[in-house]
Design an enzyme around this catalytic site. Sequence first.
Site, PDB file in Angstrom:
ATOM      1  N   GLU A 178       0.833  -1.203   0.000  1.00  0.00           N
ATOM      2  CA  GLU A 178       0.000   0.000   0.000  1.00  0.00           C
ATOM      3  C   GLU A 178       0.868   1.252   0.000  1.00  0.00           C
ATOM      4  O   GLU A 178       1.964   1.267   0.585  1.00  0.00           O
ATOM      5  CB  GLU A 178      -0.912  -0.007   1.232  1.00  0.00           C
ATOM      6  CG  GLU A 178      -1.905  -1.152   1.205  1.00  0.00           C
ATOM      7  CD  GLU A 178      -2.857  -1.142   2.402  1.00  0.00           C
ATOM      8  OE1 GLU A 178      -2.858  -0.168   3.198  1.00  0.00           O
ATOM      9  OE2 GLU A 178      -3.596  -2.131   2.537  1.00  0.00           O
TER      10      GLU A 178
ATOM     11  N   GLU B 170      -8.432   1.772  -4.649  1.00  0.00           N
ATOM     12  CA  GLU B 170      -9.511   1.431  -3.708  1.00  0.00           C
ATOM     13  C   GLU B 170     -10.302   2.663  -3.294  1.00  0.00           C
ATOM     14  O   GLU B 170      -9.728   3.677  -2.872  1.00  0.00           O
ATOM     15  CB  GLU B 170      -8.921   0.740  -2.460  1.00  0.00           C
ATOM     16  CG  GLU B 170     -10.018   0.364  -1.462  1.00  0.00           C
ATOM     17  CD  GLU B 170      -9.616  -0.683  -0.428  1.00  0.00           C
ATOM     18  OE1 GLU B 170      -8.536  -1.287  -0.544  1.00  0.00           O
ATOM     19  OE2 GLU B 170     -10.413  -0.899   0.507  1.00  0.00           O
TER      20      GLU B 170
HETATM   21  O1  KIV Z   1      -6.466  -7.240   1.548  1.00  0.00           O
HETATM   22  C1  KIV Z   1      -7.199  -7.215   0.561  1.00  0.00           C
HETATM   23  O2  KIV Z   1      -8.110  -8.026   0.430  1.00  0.00           O
HETATM   24  C2  KIV Z   1      -6.950  -6.191  -0.445  1.00  0.00           C
HETATM   25  C3  KIV Z   1      -7.853  -6.057  -1.592  1.00  0.00           C
HETATM   26  C4  KIV Z   1      -9.238  -6.283  -1.494  1.00  0.00           C
HETATM   27  C5  KIV Z   1      -7.424  -5.159  -2.652  1.00  0.00           C
HETATM   28  O3  KIV Z   1      -6.003  -5.498  -0.331  1.00  0.00           O
END
Ligand code: KIV
Length: 284
Positions: free
Chosen positions: A117, A184
């Site tokens: 991220e 997201e």
């Molecule tokens: O942890 C997760 O499930 C995610 C996604 C849904 C993109 O990062």
Amino acid sequence: MKKRKTVEEIIEKKKCHQKITMLTAYDYPTGLMADQAGIDIVLVGDSLANVVLGLNSTTEVGMEEMLHHTKAVNRAVEQAMLVGDMPYESYQSNISASVGNAKRFMEEAGCDAVKLEWFDQCLDVVKAIREADVPVMGHVGLTPQTAEKLGGFKVQGKDADSARAIIENAKALQTAGCFALVLECIPAPIAEIISQELSIPTIGIGAGPLCDGQVLVIHDILGMFDKFRPKFVKRYGDLGKAAQECIIQYKNDVESGTFPADDQSYHMNKEELKHLRSEYGIGL
Ligand code: KIV
């Protein structure tokens, strides 16, 4: 012999205007379901914390839990690309430790790439992981690991300044070497701009229909997680309810003595049984 999708094949899908499908999985059965359905990318997400481990935040899972679950998914995945989600604190503080952790996903857990991220110093981390030859998927917009800093689980980029920042972060991640980006919880028109600006694919979750692909959490699409349900989730079934009904039937069958029936029981030679029963003084 496994023939998994490669980074080049995923990028090619964007070039050919073919939508990329991505879904999370956390164990052997969910990995098998996603892979056999022909999903392009299986992500072992740190959403493991919420939907599998019953924790409140994705920040509560670490490397060992992520690797343990990723190894199980790796045993199932034959044709999809397998991506491991780097957990909170596995890549934020020390670059060489971040590279080491990314390599663990590849070498110990059988991943084809890692995801991380956005955070303020993430570009150097991405570059270092790329130098170690590990493909990296970035993640911008709402980044759950640092959601508190973003004002909570809210749509990001709703005004021009914050939208511009997300667009620029996305471009910087592409320049740093990411092969794809998760977008997201951002307005659909911002996702459209990012998808047009970048040559690498964008995979949306709550980012509208104009991304190059989409991702959702498998428990959400199957109706197996009820604690919270963001607006962007589409449920395709109610497996949680169906499973509960099966369990109730099983319980009732055991309690009423209708399970196990003859079909589920083993038998033996009748004469031998007769001798054995008389040996123990049990009548026929
Ligand atoms: O942890 C997760 O499930 C995610 C996604 C849904 C993109 O990062």
